[in-house]
Motif scaffolding. Structure first.
Motif, PDB file in Angstrom:
ATOM      1  N   SER A 101       0.830  -1.206   0.000  1.00 51.46           N
ATOM      2  CA  SER A 101       0.000   0.000   0.000  1.00 51.46           C
ATOM      3  C   SER A 101       0.862   1.253   0.000  1.00 51.46           C
ATOM      4  N   LEU A 102       1.933   1.235   0.811  1.00 53.42           N
ATOM      5  CA  LEU A 102       2.861   2.370   0.858  1.00 53.42           C
ATOM      6  C   LEU A 102       3.497   2.598  -0.500  1.00 53.42           C
ATOM      7  N   GLN A 103       4.020   1.535  -1.107  1.00 48.96           N
ATOM      8  CA  GLN A 103       4.734   1.677  -2.385  1.00 48.96           C
ATOM      9  C   GLN A 103       3.788   2.079  -3.508  1.00 48.96           C
ATOM     10  N   THR A 104       2.530   1.653  -3.430  1.00 48.15           N
ATOM     11  CA  THR A 104       1.527   2.090  -4.401  1.00 48.15           C
ATOM     12  C   THR A 104       1.287   3.588  -4.283  1.00 48.15           C
ATOM     13  N   SER A 105       1.218   4.083  -3.048  1.00 43.88           N
ATOM     14  CA  SER A 105       1.017   5.514  -2.822  1.00 43.88           C
ATOM     15  C   SER A 105       2.227   6.321  -3.293  1.00 43.88           C
ATOM     16  N   LEU A 106       3.435   5.817  -3.011  1.00 43.55           N
ATOM     17  CA  LEU A 106       4.647   6.504  -3.455  1.00 43.55           C
ATOM     18  C   LEU A 106       4.713   6.554  -4.974  1.00 43.55           C
ATOM     19  N   HIS A 107       4.347   5.453  -5.609  1.00 44.44           N
ATOM     20  CA  HIS A 107       4.343   5.410  -7.077  1.00 44.44           C
ATOM     21  C   HIS A 107       3.356   6.416  -7.650  1.00 44.44           C
ATOM     22  N   ARG A 108       2.211   6.548  -7.019  1.00 42.98           N
ATOM     23  CA  ARG A 108       1.205   7.498  -7.493  1.00 42.98           C
ATOM     24  C   ARG A 108       1.716   8.929  -7.374  1.00 42.98           C
ATOM     25  N   ILE A 109       2.374   9.233  -6.261  1.00 43.82           N
ATOM     26  CA  ILE A 109       2.921  10.579  -6.060  1.00 43.82           C
ATOM     27  C   ILE A 109       3.985  10.889  -7.120  1.00 43.82           C
ATOM     28  N   VAL A 110       4.917   9.952  -7.310  1.00 43.37           N
ATOM     29  CA  VAL A 110       5.998  10.162  -8.273  1.00 43.37           C
ATOM     30  C   VAL A 110       5.447  10.281  -9.688  1.00 43.37           C
ATOM     31  N   THR A 111       4.478   9.446 -10.032  1.00 43.64           N
ATOM     32  CA  THR A 111       3.885   9.488 -11.366  1.00 43.64           C
ATOM     33  C   THR A 111       3.222  10.838 -11.633  1.00 43.64           C
ATOM     34  N   ASN A 112       2.487  11.352 -10.640  1.00 41.35           N
ATOM     35  CA  ASN A 112       1.839  12.651 -10.809  1.00 41.35           C
ATOM     36  C   ASN A 112       2.859  13.767 -11.023  1.00 41.35           C
ATOM     37  N   LEU A 113       3.974  13.702 -10.303  1.00 38.55           N
ATOM     38  CA  LEU A 113       5.001  14.721 -10.460  1.00 38.55           C
ATOM     39  C   LEU A 113       5.706  14.604 -11.812  1.00 38.55           C
ATOM     40  N   LEU A 114       5.841  13.384 -12.320  1.00 38.85           N
ATOM     41  CA  LEU A 114       6.461  13.189 -13.626  1.00 38.85           C
ATOM     42  C   LEU A 114       5.539  13.627 -14.766  1.00 38.85           C
ATOM     43  N   LYS A 115       4.251  13.528 -14.559  1.00 38.36           N
ATOM     44  CA  LYS A 115       3.292  13.928 -15.592  1.00 38.36           C
ATOM     45  C   LYS A 115       3.105  15.438 -15.637  1.00 38.36           C
ATOM     46  N   ASN A 116       3.458  16.130 -14.571  1.00 38.20           N
ATOM     47  CA  ASN A 116       3.321  17.580 -14.500  1.00 38.20           C
ATOM     48  C   ASN A 116       4.552  18.224 -15.151  1.00 38.20           C
ATOM     49  N   PRO A 117       4.393  18.952 -16.253  1.00 41.98           N
ATOM     50  CA  PRO A 117       5.557  19.570 -16.917  1.00 41.98           C
ATOM     51  C   PRO A 117       6.347  20.496 -16.001  1.00 41.98           C
TER      52      PRO A 117
END
Length: 253
Positions: A101-117
Motif C-alpha cells: 500500500s505504501l509503495q503504491t502511494s509513493l508510485h502514485r505521487i511520483v507518477t503525478n510529479l512526472l506527468k506535470n511539466p
C-alpha cells in the motif's frame, strides 16, 4: 495519514511546482554535505520513502533519534515469548500488505510529479540524486551515517520498477529503440555510472577516448524518459535490493 496529506498537496499542479523548487524537496548539492542520509531524512519525499519494516540500526545525523519517524516493527508485530507459526504468518502478511500500500502511494505521487511539466525535471533530478549520493552503498562495509537505509532503497526500487512496467514487455519492443548506451557513460546524465565502477569492456582511458569520439546530445535532459527510467532502475536494483540481500547474508553468518 501524513502520506495521504502529502499526496493531496502534491496533486495540485501549482503547489507542487512551487514546492519542488525548494531545498525541502531537493537541497542544492555543493559537493560536500549531500549524502544518502540527507536525502532520506531531510527531504519531503525522502521521509516518505524511508518508511519501512526494516529496522534502522544507525542513529540518524539529521533526526534526533530513529524512533522520531519509525515505530519498532519487530516488537509491534512479533511480540510474545513464543509466537505461533500462524501468528508469524499473519504478521508477515500484514507487513507485506502495508508495504505494498505504501509503495503504491509513493508510485502514485511520483507518477503525478512526472506527468506535470512543471515538476518533471525536478522529480527526475530527485531520483537521480537519491542514487548518486548513495555511492557509499557500493562498498563492502559502507558508512551507515552517510548511506540511505535498506528500507528507503527498496521502496525506491519498487517505485522505479513500477514506472518501468509499461515498457518492459519484450514482445512490444516499446523500449529497445529508445535505450541509448551513451546515457550510462555520459557524465552529465542523471544516471551515469560512478567513476570507479568496474567496467568489463574497456579501461578508463579507453572510455574517455570513446567519449571524445562519440557525439553526445547537446542537452543531457534530451534522453528519452524510457532510457532514463531503465538505467536509473538498473542502478537502483544494484544499490538497493542486491545490497540489502548482501546485508542479510552477512547478518546470517
Amino acid at each position: 495519514t501524513a502520506l495521504t496529506v502529502l499526496a493531496n498537496v502534491l496533486s495540485s499542479s501549482s503547489v507542487a511546482s512551487h514546492l519542488c523548487k525548494t531545498d525541502a524537496f531537493l537541497p542544492k548539492n555543493d559537493g560536500s554535505d549531500l549524502v544518502g542520509r540527507v536525502i532520506e531524512d531531510a527531504t519531503i519525499l525522502g521521509a516518505a520513502f524511508g518508511i519501512s519494516a526494516i529496522p534502522d540500526i544507525m542513529d540518524s545525523p539529521v533526526l534526533r533519534s530513529p524512533a522520531a519517524r519509525s515505530p519498532d516493527v519487530p516488537d509491534g508485530c512479533f511480540s510474545g515469548d513464543d509466537p505461533t507459526r500462524q501468528a508469524i504468518h499473519t504478521s508477515s502478511m500484514s507487513i507485506q500488505m502495508s508495504l505494498d500500500s505504501l509503495q503504491t502511494s509513493l508510485h502514485r505521487i511520483v507518477t503525478n510529479l512526472l506527468k506535470n511539466p512543471g515538476t518533471k525535471e525536478r522529480m527526475l533530478a530527485w531520483l537521480g540524486a537519491a542514487l548518486h549520493v548513495n555511492k557509499e552503498r557500493t562498498k563492502i562495509q559502507p558508512d551507515l551515517k552517510n548511506a540511505s537505509t535498506d528500507g528507503f532503497m527498496i521502496n525506491l526500487c519498487s517505485v522505479l520498477l513500477r514506472l518501468c512496467r509499461p515498457f518492459l514487455d519484450v514482445a512490444t519492443g516499446k523500449a529497445w529503440a529508445r535505450l541509448d548506451a551513451r546515457y550510462i557513460s555520459d557524465p552529465r546524465s542523471r544516471g551515469c555510472a560512478f567513476d570507479d565502477d568496474t567496467r568489463l569492456g574497456l579501461a578508463q582511458g579507453e572510455l574517455q577516448e570513446w567519449m571524445q569520439e562519440s557525439v553526445l546530445p547537446n542537452d543531457p535532459t534530451s534522453y528519452h524518459f524510457i532510457c532514463e527510467c531503465f538505467f536509473l532502475t538498473a542502478n537502483a536494483l544494484r544499490l538497493g535490493v542486491f545490497k540489502a540481500m548482501d546485508n542479510v547474508r552477512n547478518m546470517m553468518r
